[in-house]
Design a protein around this motif. Structure first.
Motif, PDB file in Angstrom:
ATOM      1  N   ALA A  26     -49.064 -39.000   7.674  1.00  0.00           N
ATOM      2  CA  ALA A  26     -48.134 -39.037   8.830  1.00  0.00           C
ATOM      3  C   ALA A  26     -46.924 -39.052   8.501  1.00  0.00           C
ATOM      4  N   TRP A  27     -46.380 -39.557   7.482  1.00  0.00           N
ATOM      5  CA  TRP A  27     -45.143 -39.490   7.057  1.00  0.00           C
ATOM      6  C   TRP A  27     -44.686 -38.060   6.626  1.00  0.00           C
ATOM      7  N   ALA A  28     -45.326 -37.307   5.952  1.00  0.00           N
ATOM      8  CA  ALA A  28     -45.355 -35.975   5.416  1.00  0.00           C
ATOM      9  C   ALA A  28     -45.424 -35.123   6.721  1.00  0.00           C
ATOM     10  N   ALA A  29     -46.243 -35.495   7.548  1.00  0.00           N
ATOM     11  CA  ALA A  29     -46.150 -34.570   9.069  1.00  0.00           C
ATOM     12  C   ALA A  29     -44.788 -34.612   9.595  1.00  0.00           C
ATOM     13  N   ALA A  30     -44.338 -35.834   9.705  1.00  0.00           N
ATOM     14  CA  ALA A  30     -43.300 -36.238  10.516  1.00  0.00           C
ATOM     15  C   ALA A  30     -41.797 -35.536   9.654  1.00  0.00           C
ATOM     16  N   LEU A  35     -37.957 -31.054   9.617  1.00  0.00           N
ATOM     17  CA  LEU A  35     -37.390 -29.920   8.801  1.00  0.00           C
ATOM     18  C   LEU A  35     -37.484 -28.565   9.893  1.00  0.00           C
ATOM     19  N   ILE A  36     -38.597 -28.468  10.501  1.00  0.00           N
ATOM     20  CA  ILE A  36     -38.916 -27.245  11.470  1.00  0.00           C
ATOM     21  C   ILE A  36     -37.953 -27.232  12.519  1.00  0.00           C
ATOM     22  N   ILE A  37     -37.698 -28.637  13.134  1.00  0.00           N
ATOM     23  CA  ILE A  37     -36.694 -28.595  14.551  1.00  0.00           C
ATOM     24  C   ILE A  37     -35.339 -28.483  14.054  1.00  0.00           C
ATOM     25  N   TRP A  46     -33.048 -39.392   8.814  1.00  0.00           N
ATOM     26  CA  TRP A  46     -34.611 -39.486   9.100  1.00  0.00           C
ATOM     27  C   TRP A  46     -35.270 -38.724   7.848  1.00  0.00           C
ATOM     28  N   LEU A  47     -34.399 -37.858   7.541  1.00  0.00           N
ATOM     29  CA  LEU A  47     -35.561 -37.223   6.429  1.00  0.00           C
ATOM     30  C   LEU A  47     -35.563 -37.963   5.181  1.00  0.00           C
ATOM     31  N   TRP A  48     -34.468 -38.613   4.894  1.00  0.00           N
ATOM     32  CA  TRP A  48     -34.781 -39.460   3.699  1.00  0.00           C
ATOM     33  C   TRP A  48     -35.948 -40.747   3.986  1.00  0.00           C
ATOM     34  N   THR A  49     -36.028 -41.104   5.274  1.00  0.00           N
ATOM     35  CA  THR A  49     -36.693 -42.247   5.570  1.00  0.00           C
ATOM     36  C   THR A  49     -38.320 -41.699   5.440  1.00  0.00           C
ATOM     37  N   CYS A  50     -38.340 -40.388   5.713  1.00  0.00           N
ATOM     38  CA  CYS A  50     -39.738 -39.779   5.711  1.00  0.00           C
ATOM     39  C   CYS A  50     -40.091 -39.692   4.281  1.00  0.00           C
ATOM     40  N   ALA A  51     -39.066 -39.239   3.514  1.00  0.00           N
ATOM     41  CA  ALA A  51     -39.203 -39.321   1.914  1.00  0.00           C
ATOM     42  C   ALA A  51     -39.665 -40.346   1.247  1.00  0.00           C
ATOM     43  N   ALA A  52     -39.062 -41.601   1.851  1.00  0.00           N
ATOM     44  CA  ALA A  52     -39.368 -42.794   1.369  1.00  0.00           C
ATOM     45  C   ALA A  52     -40.611 -43.170   1.791  1.00  0.00           C
ATOM     46  N   GLY A  53     -41.071 -42.940   2.877  1.00  0.00           N
ATOM     47  CA  GLY A  53     -42.368 -43.357   3.308  1.00  0.00           C
ATOM     48  C   GLY A  53     -43.642 -42.523   2.581  1.00  0.00           C
ATOM     49  N   ILE A  54     -43.219 -41.371   2.169  1.00  0.00           N
ATOM     50  CA  ILE A  54     -44.329 -40.707   1.425  1.00  0.00           C
ATOM     51  C   ILE A  54     -44.379 -41.089  -0.025  1.00  0.00           C
ATOM     52  N   VAL A  55     -43.140 -41.680  -0.834  1.00  0.00           N
ATOM     53  CA  VAL A  55     -42.912 -42.084  -2.034  1.00  0.00           C
ATOM     54  C   VAL A  55     -43.916 -43.473  -2.093  1.00  0.00           C
TER      55      VAL A  55
END
Length: 89
Positions: A26-30, A35-37, A46-55
């Motif tokens: 879900a974090w990867a999809a977000a 990145l697309i929009i 928010w990009l770093w938040t998603c990256a932290a969720g993935i890690v």
């Protein structure tokens, strides 16, 4: 008058690794959607938040089996100590 208490049910078995993988996906999809929009400069955090969720999710996928194996070992040691009458710390 009080009723006799029924015994507690056994703990529910769950697949915790699958749950962690779903959260990571879900974090990867977000991250991909963001990145697309394209985000304004002020919202790039928010990009770093998603990256932290993935890690964190990948760490959980690695750690959960080790945690569960350790708990199972500990419970087996306790059961063995109960059966032999010995005390375990």
């Amino acid at each position: 008058m009080t009723r006799a208490r029924r015994p507690d049910p056994p703990p529910m078995r769950t697949n915790d690794v699958r749950i962690a993988m779903a959260g990571t996906a879900a974090w990867a999809a977000a991250l991909i959607v963001m990145l697309i929009i394209g985000l304004p400069e002020s919202d790039r955090w928010w990009l770093w938040t998603c990256a932290a969720g993935i890690v964190i999710g990948l760490f959980a996928v690695w750690y959960i089996p080790r945690l569960q194996a350790g708990r199972a070992r500990q419970e087996a040691d306790r059961a063995a100590a109960r059966n032999t009458g010995g005390e375990s710390a």
